[in-house]
Design an enzyme around this catalytic site. Structure first.
Site, PDB file in Angstrom:
ATOM      1  N   GLN A  52       0.825  -1.204   0.000  1.00 49.21           N
ATOM      2  CA  GLN A  52       0.000   0.000   0.000  1.00 49.21           C
ATOM      3  C   GLN A  52       0.862   1.258   0.000  1.00 49.21           C
ATOM      4  O   GLN A  52       0.339   2.354  -0.110  1.00 49.21           O
ATOM      5  CB  GLN A  52      -0.906   0.007   1.248  1.00 49.21           C
TER       6      GLN A  52
ATOM      7  N   ARG B 123      -8.423  -1.153   8.148  1.00 47.88           N
ATOM      8  CA  ARG B 123      -9.445  -0.240   7.641  1.00 47.88           C
ATOM      9  C   ARG B 123      -9.824   0.771   8.716  1.00 47.88           C
ATOM     10  O   ARG B 123     -11.002   0.942   9.056  1.00 47.88           O
ATOM     11  CB  ARG B 123     -10.671  -1.016   7.159  1.00 47.88           C
ATOM     12  N   CYS B 124      -8.811   1.421   9.226  1.00 45.48           N
ATOM     13  CA  CYS B 124      -9.032   2.308  10.368  1.00 45.48           C
ATOM     14  C   CYS B 124      -7.837   3.212  10.492  1.00 45.48           C
ATOM     15  O   CYS B 124      -6.717   2.819  10.234  1.00 45.48           O
ATOM     16  CB  CYS B 124      -9.230   1.439  11.602  1.00 45.48           C
TER      17      CYS B 124
ATOM     18  N   GLU C  12     -13.009   4.514   5.845  1.00 43.49           N
ATOM     19  CA  GLU C  12     -12.971   3.704   7.061  1.00 43.49           C
ATOM     20  C   GLU C  12     -14.076   4.001   8.067  1.00 43.49           C
ATOM     21  O   GLU C  12     -14.234   3.265   9.035  1.00 43.49           O
ATOM     22  CB  GLU C  12     -11.595   3.895   7.712  1.00 43.49           C
TER      23      GLU C  12
END
Ligand SMILES: Cc1cc2nc3c(=O)[nH]c(=O)nc-3n(C[C@H](O)[C@H](O)[C@H](O)COP(=O)(O)OP(=O)(O)OC[C@H]3O[C@@H](n4cnc5c(N)ncnc54)[C@H](O)[C@@H]3O)c2cc1C
Lengths: 794, 319
Positions: free
Chosen positions: A228, A378-379, A748
């Site tokens: 990523q 996802r945060c 998110e």
């Protein structure tokens, strides 16, 4: 169903700027199976890496015997920690300045840890080689329980670290402890709840892998990898492998199509490094693709915060202070991927949507014999834990003072006039209108009717619950004064080049993993430049071509790189204005801009298009102007953005089996101005499902010997479409005052907001029985135990 | 997730398959491969030879014949789901197929493989117990029929001898067409499974098959349990509780298989009988505690599901 957004498009459907639900440009290739993922890459002469992994959680390696493996047809080499030690590559730094083994020389620290790498001519031969490597271990008693890890008689796990005398990694705190304690001492009401946000694991469709290709003649390394953050990875590689001759200009990291990242593809995993080392040693391309079980058992986990939270309030339920004591289980290494100055991530957002006098939060991080972590699944770095904590305990307070949980929230909301708001733990919330989101959510779900229905059902002995969550997120890391990773400031970048025919390529320092950047970014450029989004080609992920950036995670792409795209496009628009003035033979100040066109004020038929200007930039320039149509921006955000929302969930509980059915779920999000409503809705849907998972299904657990009990999809339960309710979404729009588009990032929010909404609904269904808390995941057997204890199981 | 090496054989006839199984060392039959392939990939099974019976013609038929529903070795779950006779007359089988794995697996997985695998977590064994099915095994010396009660010997162990292929499952057909059987019976069955998520193996599964006379009394009951012990379990005590009990008011049953589906009139003490049968089924279980729940929970789920499955079976028998 989706409620309407309020920022309508400013551009035509042809230009397709902000506010248009443009179909995703990347979808044709994804939907036709034409994506280009890591495992789609092959190179001539490519070899395969497969990894021998530890069956035990903690122990000494007595001996590694590779002789039988080397007899397997096709097996070329077996790499051990001792081999890497010769190059000083057996350990590597984590992004949190801790260290992690690439391959062990003497001790294994968790089950499934990498022990040796087998290099072979085929995937099958490599696997046969792995099965033939004989490793002798001397097991030791592992430390699994993080609370026990801090006891004085616990064995010290990281004996490799000088000066490490216990299993504590760090202590972090925020807020004024004394002032907070004082309020607690005098408060009318104090509620307390202990809760665990359990260890979970990213379950991207694509597991991790890489193809490392070292060219020994040129000393050039290309690594195609599931990352990523390709640029950061390149720098890390240059820093850790500089001593073996890798130099940053000769390292190229390519992150091709990525099948989901969710934070799990930010860290550097040993497998990548082994593959690179093998390629350097053998001078051949080496591919490593982990399987699902390796992914679940060895890659970085997420969450695993044990929180002891208290709220002090007055008798009416007005919150005065929050106090949280947390134990963070990091496994055997702190391998988070959080900004350097934030060991506990952005956990200090825990005061949430509520105004209060004081707050104090502390986190102690400990080592255990589990895989290292934890990533921000996802945060935006521990926001999920913070929101779960606050949104759960607010319900406990409502219960205690006898108020409806929605009402109690409303009475404690930071009022809309109070923004920018300074939270007791030091954040400056950029904007918010919490009541608006609450109103819309209540209206959409029919809150009052549901409460009436619930009362009737209770009379009949039926169990139904309504759960509310009003979260505040903090994302878009981040401003350079506070945010860096390994010293590199957390700006992000864009480079926009318009070709002579008026088509453009835009490159960004981030990397989409399915978020739809190719579309959203094109729309951002379209919005600013007036070029059709269809004519803007977006590229990311190749460090040789894209501008330097810190990558995509923590919902930062739109707040940072998206803003950089705006700024770069505005530079081009300014240049185009000069060119337009030249072409129209007027002064710049005489021009008017309508997306795509400059026209002369008062003479609208005298105009040129942005495409005319682009052509002129290569063919007919004003004197002295630098040719070309290209601009770059490195955007250092002035603040973070603070999206928010209210989620309301309705559940029914089966008194026979303890099963929880999510009957309805309304999610009202406010992510500021919306770029592509369809993509935003998709992000919300996906995020909600990834919030449903940990709320009801997902948990990575270990037995006392450190054996992973959820190491495959047979036991690591990821919800499917069947378990997923029909999400109902709505939006309010409170633009960010500092983002150039007023956008906030949305990837998110739903993952963060969904678990407490669901948990609150279940607790609400049982509240009349005296239940104030349920640990997630709320499995049927857990619910049934409560039903039985309360005498209502049938 | 990479299987070890093995030799693959794809015989074109049953004789050839039996010949291969007789002559090859360490050979395993493969039908749908949906249990065998995962075991190979996890290297939990490492046979030297695989005999894939999937291409043998004639083994994929399903239909009623000679008083039985006959399910050939290669009938897949999907074929079962799509079969009109099954839907109309054996709803319990349809219930079962629908809760197995996912459509992709069901496209390949066979009913016979599901039973032959001997996994107490598989769903069909319980159904076969409730339906009192017979297993037809074909070996080098020809065919033999094994009653379902003699078939399951333990975890992954069945009555099939080495070299034998389960070629057919025979399920006694509910007698007569369009309603009551020869004895005037009304038939109804149901399979209920509690699972943590779709495609999961059962926390608990219960198969109930009932036959009732016009007087509303149960003439035959079959109760089979999934994943509640080391082998599929017949809840004999529950069957005994049910057999002979009047569950429905006299005349409360319409012709079986009629399309009317309204509630049937239960006999006054039916609820108590059902509760007693459900408790008897729970008592017959021997579950282990695991991530699906505690022993206590699983036992209780056997009870809850048995009660619900009986109710559903009754509703189906009643019309
Ligand atoms: C993701 C997934 C989820 C699943 N979930 C469920 C579930 O919820 N419930 C459930 O019941 N099942 C489930 N299964 C198992 C599935 O139904 C299996 O396919 C079935 O159990 C075996 O059928 P098969 O035809 O695939 O047999 P195979 O995999 O080919 O064989 C299984 C075993 O039986 C033997 N065998 C197969 N056929 C014969 C035969 N005719 N004669 C003799 N021996 C034979 C083989 O030698 C092997 O030992 C699941 C499978 C998967 C992959």
């Amino acid at each position: 169903m989706a409620a309407e957004t309020s920022n309508g498009p400013r551009t035509s459907a042809k230009i397709c700027g902000m506010g248009h639900s443009m179909k995703r440009k990347e979808d044709p290739r994804f939907l036709q199976g034409k994506g280009n993922y890591i495992d789609d890459h092959t190179l001539p002469g490519m070899l395969w890496l497969d990894i021998v992994r530890s069956p035990i959680a903690y122990g000494k390696i007595v001996n590694i015997d590779a002789s039988k493996a080397l007899e397997v047809d096709g097996v070329l080499a077996v790499l051990t920690g001792k081999d890497l030690e010769a190059y000083n590559l057996h350990w590597m730094p984590t992004l949190m300045s801790d260290t992690q083994m690439v391959l062990p020389t003497d001790t294994v620290m968790y089950q499934s840890q990498e022990v040796a790498g087998v290099i072979a001519t085929s995937r099958y031969a490599a696997a046969d080689g792995v099965a033939a490597v004989e490793v002798e271990y001397e097991p030791m008693t592992p430390v699994i329980d993080p609370f026990k890890a801090l006891e004085t008689d616990a064995p010290v796990l990281r004996t490799d670290k000088e000066g490490q005398e216990d299993n504590r990694i760090w202590h972090w705190e925020a807020g004024d402890k004394e002032a907070t304690d004082r309020i607690f001492d005098e408060a009318d009401v104090v509620v307390r709840e202990k809760m665990h946000v359990p260890r979970i694991h990213v379950a991207s469709i694509e597991t991790c892998g890489c193809l490392a290709d070292f060219n020994p003649v040129e000393g050039h390394l290309t690594v195609y990898m599931t990352t990523q953050a390709p640029h950061a990875i390149r720098t890390v590689l240059a820093l850790v492998a500089g001593h073996v001759g890798l130099s940053e200009e000769k390292i190229r990291v390519v992150s091709p199509d990525i099948g989901g990242g969710f934070g799990g593809k930010v860290p550097v995993y040993p497998g990548y490094v082994i593959a690179i080392a093998a390629s350097v040693v053998l001078g051949k391309p080496v591919k490593w693709i982990e399987d699902r079980m390796e992914n679940l058992q060895a890659d970085s986990f997420a969450r695993d915060y044990h929180m002891d939270a208290e709220i002090a309030a007055d008798s009416s339920g007005k919150i005065r202070a929050l106090r949280i004591k947390t134990l963070a289980d990091h496994g055997y290494s702190d391998a988070q991927a959080a900004p350097s100055k934030f060991p506990a991530g952005l956990f200090s957002i825990c005061t949430g949507s509520y105004d209060m006098e004081q707050a104090y939060a502390e986190v102690d991080a400990v080592y255990t014999n589990k895989p290292p972590g934890g990533v921000a699944y996802r945060c935006s770095f521990r926001v999920t834990e913070a929101v779960h904590c606050m949104e759960r305990i607010v319900d406990t307070l409502a219960h205690k003072v006898g108020k409806d949980p929605a009402t109690l929230r409303e009475e404690n909301f930071i009022p809309k006039e109070a923004f920018p708001y300074h939270s007791p733990l030091g954040w400056e919330y950029d904007s918010g209108d919490y009541q608006a989101a609450m109103d819309m959510a209540k209206e959409m779900i029919g809150y009052d009717d549901l409460r009436r229905e619930q009362a009737e059902k209770r009379e009949r002995g039926e169990l139904m619950g309504i759960g509310v969550c009003s979260f505040t997120e903090v994302l878009g890391a981040g401003p350079s004064k506070d945010f860096d990773i390994l010293g590199i400031k957390m700006f992000d970048s864009a480079e926009v080049r318009v070709h002579p025919t008026g088509k453009a390529i835009a490159r960004f320092g981030t990397k989409s993993q399915g978020q739809g950047h190719e579309t959203t970014y094109a729309q951002i450029i379209a919005e600013e430049l007036g070029l059709p989004a269809a004519h803007v080609q977006v590229e990311e992920g190749d460090t040789d071509t894209a501008p330097y950036g810190l990558g995509t995670y923590a919902s930062r792409s739109t707040p940072t790189a998206g803003a950089a795209g705006v700024m770069a496009a505005r530079k081009l628009r300014d240049k185009a204005r000069k060119i337009a003035a030249h072409l129209l033979e007027v002064g710049e100040e005489d021009l008017e801009w309508e997306p795509g066109t400059f026209s002369v004020k008062g003479a609208p038929d005298k105009s040129v298009t942005i495409q005319d200007c682009a052509f002129a930039a290569y063919t007919n320039l004003p004197e002295g102007m630098e040719p070309g149509m290209e601009a770059t921006n490195y955007y250092d955000p002035p603040n973070l953005t603070f999206p928010f929302g209210t989620y309301i969930c309705v559940v029914d509980i089966d008194r026979g089996t303890g099963e929880v059915t999510v009957r309805r779920f309304v999610a009202v999000d406010d992510c500021g101005n919306i770029i592509n409503p369809m993509i935003v809705q998709g992000q919300i849907h996906g995020g909600l499902t990834q919030g449903l998972g940990p709320a009801l299904f997902e948990e990575m657990t270990y037995d006392e010997d450190g054996n992973n009990l959820a190491g495959s999809f047979m036991d690591y339960l990821v919800p499917t479409a069947v378990e997923t309710p029909a999400w109902e979404t709505g939006h309010t729009v409170t633009p960010s005052p500092h983002h150039p588009l007023g956008a906030k990032g949305v990837g998110e929010s739903a993952t963060v907001g969904a678990p407490p909404a669901i948990a609150n609904a279940v607790v609400d269904a049982l509240a009349h029985l005296g239940v104030t808390h349920m640990e997630i995941p709320i499995r049927p057997d857990r619910v049934w135990e409560v039903l039985r204890e309360k005498g209502v199981a049938i | 997730m990479i299987p070890p090496q093995f030799d693959y054989h794809a015989p074109g006839s049953l004789e050839e398959a039996l010949g291969l199984l007789g002559s090859l060392d360490d050979a395993k039959v493969m039908s749908g491969g949906q249990s065998l392939l995962p075991m190979l990939k996890l290297r939990l099974a490492t046979p030297a030879n695989i005999v894939d019976i999937g291409r043998i013609p004639g083994l994929d038929s399903i239909g009623e014949e000679g008083g039985y529903l006959r399910i050939g070795a290669l009938v897949t779950e999907t074929a079962l789901e799509e079969n009109a006779t099954v839907a109309a007359r054996y709803p319990i089988l349809l219930d079962t197929a629908k809760v197995i794995a996912d459509p992709l697996v069901r496209n390949r997985a066979t009913i016979c493989g599901n039973v032959a695998h001997g996994d107490p977590a598989n769903d069909h064994p319980a159904t076969m117990l409730a339906l009192r099915a017979q297993m037809v095994a074909t070996g080098p010396d020809g065919e033999r029929t094994i009653g379902v009660d003699d078939f399951f010997h333990g975890l992954f162990m069945t009555a099939l001898a080495e070299g034998e292929i389960l070629t057919e499952i025979r399920i006694p057909a509910p007698g007569g067409v369009g309603g009551g059987g020869a004895d005037g019976a009304h038939h109804g069955g149901a399979y209920l499974k509690l699972e943590r998520k779709v495609g999961d193996y059962a926390v608990a599964g219960v198969a109930v098959q009932l036959a009732l006379g016009d007087d509303g009394k149960v003439t035959q009951a079959g109760v089979g349990l999934t994943n509640l012990g080391m082998a599929p379990i017949r809840a004999s005590a529950a069957e005994e509780v049910l057999t002979g009990a009047r569950l429905v008011e006299r005349g409360g049953l319409r012709g079986a298989f009629s399309k009317v589906r309204d509630a049937i009139a239960r006999a006054p003490d039916a609820d108590e009988v059902i509760a007693a049968a459900a408790q008897a089924a729970a008592d017959a279980t021997d579950p282990v505690a695991d991530r699906r729940g505690s022993v206590e929970y699983k036992r209780n789920m056997a009870r809850v599901l048995t009660g619900r499955a009986i109710a559903k079976a009754l509703a189906r028998a009643g019309g």
